[in-house]
Design a protein around this motif. Structure first.
Motif, PDB file in Angstrom:
ATOM      1  N   ILE A  86      38.957  36.147  34.193  1.00 13.43           N
ATOM      2  CA  ILE A  86      40.302  36.073  34.063  1.00 13.43           C
ATOM      3  C   ILE A  86      40.376  36.817  32.723  1.00 13.43           C
ATOM      4  CG2 ILE A  86      42.197  34.592  33.491  1.00 13.43           C
ATOM      5  CD1 ILE A  86      39.278  32.643  34.280  1.00 13.43           C
ATOM      6  N   GLU A  87      41.583  38.143  32.999  1.00 15.53           N
ATOM      7  CA  GLU A  87      41.683  38.878  31.831  1.00 15.53           C
ATOM      8  C   GLU A  87      43.076  38.614  31.346  1.00 15.53           C
ATOM      9  OE1 GLU A  87      41.244  43.070  33.039  1.00 15.53           O
ATOM     10  OE2 GLU A  87      39.322  42.654  34.120  1.00 15.53           O
ATOM     11  N   PHE A 129      45.330  32.849  42.532  1.00 17.67           N
ATOM     12  CA  PHE A 129      44.932  31.507  42.216  1.00 17.67           C
ATOM     13  C   PHE A 129      43.553  31.267  42.016  1.00 17.67           C
ATOM     14  CE2 PHE A 129      44.537  27.143  43.384  1.00 17.67           C
ATOM     15  CZ  PHE A 129      45.324  26.429  42.178  1.00 17.67           C
ATOM     16  N   ALA A 130      43.228  30.490  40.976  1.00 20.41           N
ATOM     17  CA  ALA A 130      41.932  29.851  41.020  1.00 20.41           C
ATOM     18  C   ALA A 130      41.992  28.494  40.447  1.00 20.41           C
ATOM     19  CB  ALA A 130      40.884  30.678  39.935  1.00 20.41           C
ATOM     20  N   ARG A 131      41.158  27.572  40.919  1.00 23.54           N
ATOM     21  CA  ARG A 131      40.933  26.326  40.524  1.00 23.54           C
ATOM     22  C   ARG A 131      39.678  25.894  40.005  1.00 23.54           C
ATOM     23  NH1 ARG A 131      39.221  22.282  44.048  1.00 23.54           N
ATOM     24  NH2 ARG A 131      39.375  23.605  45.629  1.00 23.54           N
ATOM     25  N   VAL A 132      39.615  25.352  38.775  1.00 26.55           N
ATOM     26  CA  VAL A 132      38.368  25.221  38.258  1.00 26.55           C
ATOM     27  C   VAL A 132      37.994  23.655  37.979  1.00 26.55           C
ATOM     28  CG1 VAL A 132      36.834  25.419  35.870  1.00 26.55           C
ATOM     29  CG2 VAL A 132      38.651  27.236  36.608  1.00 26.55           C
ATOM     30  N   THR A 133      37.119  23.083  38.647  1.00 27.76           N
ATOM     31  CA  THR A 133      36.661  21.860  38.801  1.00 27.76           C
ATOM     32  C   THR A 133      36.099  21.368  37.513  1.00 27.76           C
ATOM     33  OG1 THR A 133      34.442  21.987  39.747  1.00 27.76           O
ATOM     34  CG2 THR A 133      36.553  21.936  41.062  1.00 27.76           C
ATOM     35  N   PRO A 134      35.894  19.944  37.175  1.00 20.55           N
ATOM     36  CA  PRO A 134      35.187  19.554  35.991  1.00 20.55           C
ATOM     37  C   PRO A 134      33.469  19.706  36.202  1.00 20.55           C
ATOM     38  CG  PRO A 134      36.657  17.815  36.744  1.00 20.55           C
ATOM     39  CD  PRO A 134      36.872  18.875  37.594  1.00 20.55           C
ATOM     40  N   THR A 183      48.028  35.560  31.801  1.00 24.01           N
ATOM     41  CA  THR A 183      46.874  36.122  32.792  1.00 24.01           C
ATOM     42  C   THR A 183      47.263  37.255  33.482  1.00 24.01           C
ATOM     43  OG1 THR A 183      47.604  34.423  34.547  1.00 24.01           O
ATOM     44  CG2 THR A 183      45.802  33.683  33.043  1.00 24.01           C
ATOM     45  N   ASP A 184      46.366  38.283  33.299  1.00 21.53           N
ATOM     46  CA  ASP A 184      47.284  39.717  33.655  1.00 21.53           C
ATOM     47  C   ASP A 184      46.264  39.986  34.905  1.00 21.53           C
ATOM     48  OD1 ASP A 184      48.365  42.318  33.258  1.00 21.53           O
ATOM     49  OD2 ASP A 184      46.352  43.026  32.926  1.00 21.53           O
ATOM     50  N   SER A 185      45.109  39.384  35.129  1.00 20.57           N
ATOM     51  CA  SER A 185      44.183  39.832  36.225  1.00 20.57           C
ATOM     52  C   SER A 185      43.260  38.531  36.338  1.00 20.57           C
ATOM     53  CB  SER A 185      43.553  41.139  36.125  1.00 20.57           C
ATOM     54  OG  SER A 185      42.521  41.370  37.040  1.00 20.57           O
ATOM     55  N   ILE A 186      43.255  38.167  37.930  1.00 20.37           N
ATOM     56  CA  ILE A 186      42.076  37.186  38.176  1.00 20.37           C
ATOM     57  C   ILE A 186      41.479  37.801  39.278  1.00 20.37           C
ATOM     58  CG2 ILE A 186      41.592  34.852  39.029  1.00 20.37           C
ATOM     59  CD1 ILE A 186      44.429  33.958  37.933  1.00 20.37           C
ATOM     60  N   ARG A 187      39.993  37.936  38.984  1.00 20.05           N
ATOM     61  CA  ARG A 187      39.107  38.400  40.009  1.00 20.05           C
ATOM     62  C   ARG A 187      37.678  37.591  40.230  1.00 20.05           C
ATOM     63  NH1 ARG A 187      39.763  44.176  40.991  1.00 20.05           N
ATOM     64  NH2 ARG A 187      41.485  45.109  39.528  1.00 20.05           N
ATOM     65  N   GLU A 188      37.124  37.658  41.264  1.00 24.05           N
ATOM     66  CA  GLU A 188      35.825  37.486  41.570  1.00 24.05           C
ATOM     67  C   GLU A 188      34.881  38.311  41.199  1.00 24.05           C
ATOM     68  OE1 GLU A 188      35.031  36.230  45.649  1.00 24.05           O
ATOM     69  OE2 GLU A 188      36.722  34.808  45.692  1.00 24.05           O
ATOM     70  N   PHE A 189      33.736  37.955  40.600  1.00 25.76           N
ATOM     71  CA  PHE A 189      33.047  39.035  40.379  1.00 25.76           C
ATOM     72  C   PHE A 189      31.307  38.852  40.510  1.00 25.76           C
ATOM     73  CE2 PHE A 189      32.688  36.236  36.412  1.00 25.76           C
ATOM     74  CZ  PHE A 189      31.415  36.284  36.067  1.00 25.76           C
ATOM     75  N   LEU A 223      44.643  27.780  37.733  1.00 20.29           N
ATOM     76  CA  LEU A 223      45.066  29.155  36.957  1.00 20.29           C
ATOM     77  C   LEU A 223      45.735  29.923  37.991  1.00 20.29           C
ATOM     78  CD1 LEU A 223      41.553  29.760  35.201  1.00 20.29           C
ATOM     79  CD2 LEU A 223      43.745  28.742  34.140  1.00 20.29           C
ATOM     80  N   SER A 224      46.938  30.657  37.679  1.00 18.68           N
ATOM     81  CA  SER A 224      47.511  31.580  38.734  1.00 18.68           C
ATOM     82  C   SER A 224      47.821  32.980  37.981  1.00 18.68           C
ATOM     83  CB  SER A 224      48.624  31.024  39.031  1.00 18.68           C
ATOM     84  OG  SER A 224      49.571  30.450  38.094  1.00 18.68           O
ATOM     85  N   LEU A 225      47.844  34.147  38.551  1.00 15.68           N
ATOM     86  CA  LEU A 225      48.450  35.120  38.191  1.00 15.68           C
ATOM     87  C   LEU A 225      49.678  35.343  37.429  1.00 15.68           C
ATOM     88  CD1 LEU A 225      47.279  38.188  37.835  1.00 15.68           C
ATOM     89  CD2 LEU A 225      48.572  38.638  40.088  1.00 15.68           C
ATOM     90  N   GLY A 226      49.662  35.653  36.178  1.00 20.04           N
ATOM     91  CA  GLY A 226      51.013  35.747  35.517  1.00 20.04           C
ATOM     92  C   GLY A 226      51.385  34.325  34.716  1.00 20.04           C
ATOM     93  N   MET A 227      50.376  33.450  34.591  1.00 22.51           N
ATOM     94  CA  MET A 227      50.985  32.375  33.709  1.00 22.51           C
ATOM     95  C   MET A 227      50.764  32.353  32.324  1.00 22.51           C
ATOM     96  SD  MET A 227      47.506  29.574  34.797  1.00 22.51           S
ATOM     97  CE  MET A 227      48.341  28.100  33.829  1.00 22.51           C
TER      98      MET A 227
END
Length: 468
Positions: free
Chosen positions: A187-188, A213-218, A194-200, A135-139
């Motif tokens: 992810i908003e 950028f974020a990578r989601v594993t299985p 994708t308008d915004s990616i943040r940790e929370f 996942l990347s910002l703006g994708m």
């Protein structure tokens, strides 16, 4: 700690490790961590370490972590062969997936496993890598499509995300917790972008740092492509037809298999999916598929590993027979673990080092060289610092270099001052310990942590840990 490893690197056992072939006879199990760490610091590359049991692997991991920190990973699995335990506990699954994720980054790391986790199936590296969500910002990605991908990857929906392998959806926001991150990801979306990616924060649920950028594993190891899924369903339907033609009562097998087919069609994870791994792969992949022939493999206590491996083969066959008798799996030959004997044969092509307290204790593994690494474990002082004074004077009289590890700078400086007052030649070295010279006949105190110290008579060296 790098400085200590440099002191040890001129012994014959260390040089055998650099060659990548041989058996090293150690005097104590605690020597294993020092030797493995020294090999890694001298030549940072990916290494696999195999212990005989989950418990022993855990102990070694705890010994190595203070030395290597984020450069060591644990690869455990449940040692039970009960069918309901095949998928293992979620905590152990998380440990394994996190380790696989680290291995795919292709950075030097030491991986600790044990006999059964070494034989356990895992997704092939190429399949695991292709199954990760990037996942990347703006994708551009539809939120519904992302949600479907998460479900396919084994993520479960929950109202509030506070632990790995769960996700939630609220309007145009999707929260997901991938195991390799310290915090979950939010992810908003603006429409399908994708308008915004943040940790929370899991406790307050408040957003933290922005990331691009974020990578989601299985979320599990049963990674199955759509093509493989269709083939599995066709095979299971064929087995049901065959079972219905039999005169014996196959009702339980038919019922459970039909239920599993529905789960496959709904593209969702279910615990007993593991028993179908032989239908997914022609050759069952294992942790060694994530290593090259050029990577170093440590076999620790090979006799115990051999005994465990052979016992496990027998238990595996017994369990499969019982499952077939109960109708849980069909008559077809299915396997959910690799063969121990096949893996031993595979080892012949690896750079293999054995660490053992006895020479030639197993005939399953072959070595070209035999070296000895002899140390003495230090005796705990049980809070009596007078015993430490006495030993330090004795070591200094023998012209030993003594290194004492302290967990904090304050403790180290205080101890150095006390020793000097007692007439013992001692000094504290701060952040530049790796560049300092350690002289014979002196006591050096540095920041560090180790569960237990050791004495190495061959080079007149003693390491004392703060815990002792």
């Amino acid at each position: 700690m790098k400085k200590i490893i440099q002191i040890l690197k001129n012994n014959s056992a260390y040089l055998a490790m650099k060659k990548g072939k041989g058996e090293i006879v150690v005097s104590h199990a605690s020597d294993e961590a020092i030797l493995i760490a020294s090999a890694f610091f001298a030549c940072p590359k990916t290494m696999l370490v195999i212990k005989d049991s989950l418990y022993q692997a855990q102990l070694l991991y705890q010994e190595l972590y203070p030395l290597l920190h984020q450069k060591v990973a644990f690869f455990p699995c449940d040692e039970s062969l009960r069918v309901e335990a095949l998928a293992s506990s979620q905590e152990l699954v998380g440990e394994r997936i996190h380790t696989l994720s680290l291995l795919l980054q292709h950075q030097p790391i030491v991986v600790i496993c044990h006999t059964q986790s070494y034989l356990r199936y895992i997704p092939h590296p190429s399949l695991f890598e292709s199954s990760q969500l990037h996942l990347s910002l703006g994708m551009t990605i539809d939120p519904l499509t992302l949600r479907e991908k998460l479900i396919r990857s084994g993520y479960q929906m929950i109202q509030r995300v506070d632990e790995p392998f769960y996700y939630s959806k609220r309007g145009g926001v999707i929260d997901v917790y991938s195991i390799q991150y310290e915090n979950p990801i939010r992810i908003e979306f603006f429409d399908d972008e994708t308008d915004s990616i943040r940790e929370f924060d899991t406790y307050t649920q408040r957003s933290l740092d922005k990331i691009d950028f974020a990578r989601v594993t299985p979320a599990n190891e049963a990674v199955i492509t759509d093509e493989k899924r269709d083939r599995i369903i066709a095979e299971l339907e064929k087995r049901i037809r065959s079972a219905k033609r039999k005169k014996s009562d196959e009702s339980y097998f038919i019922e459970t298999t039909e239920s599993d087919i529905e789960s496959f069609k709904e593209v969702r994870y279910f615990p007993s999916i593991d028993k179908y791994v032989s239908l997914v792969y022609d050759k069952i992949p294992s942790i060694t598929d994530y290593f090259s022939d050029n990577d170093l493999v440590f076999i620790i206590d090979p006799k115990r590993i051999s005994e465990r491996g052979k016992t496990f083969e027998w238990e595996k066959n017994e369990v499969v027979a019982q499952l077939k008798e109960k109708g849980i799996i069909g008559a077809a030959k299915d396997s959910f673990y690799c063969s121990y004997h096949d893996k031993v044969h595979e080892m012949s092509a690896k750079k293999l080092i054995s660490l053992d307290v006895l020479s030639h204790s197993s005939t399953d593994f072959k070595y070209k060289h035999l070296e000895t690494f002899t140390t003495k474990t230090t005796v705990s002082f049980h809070g009596k610092i007078e015993y430490l004074y006495e030993d330090l004077r004795n070591w200094q009289s023998k012209n030993y270099t003594v290194v004492i590890l302290c967990t904090s700078r304050g403790r180290g400086e205080n101890l150095a001052g006390v020793l000097v007052d007692k007439g013992i030649r001692a000094r504290f070295i701060g952040d530049d310990a790796n560049k300092a010279n350690f002289n014979k006949g002196e006591t050096v105190i540095i920041k560090g942590e180790l569960n237990k110290g050791f004495e190495y008579p061959e080079i007149n060296f003693v390491l004392v840990s703060d815990r002792e």
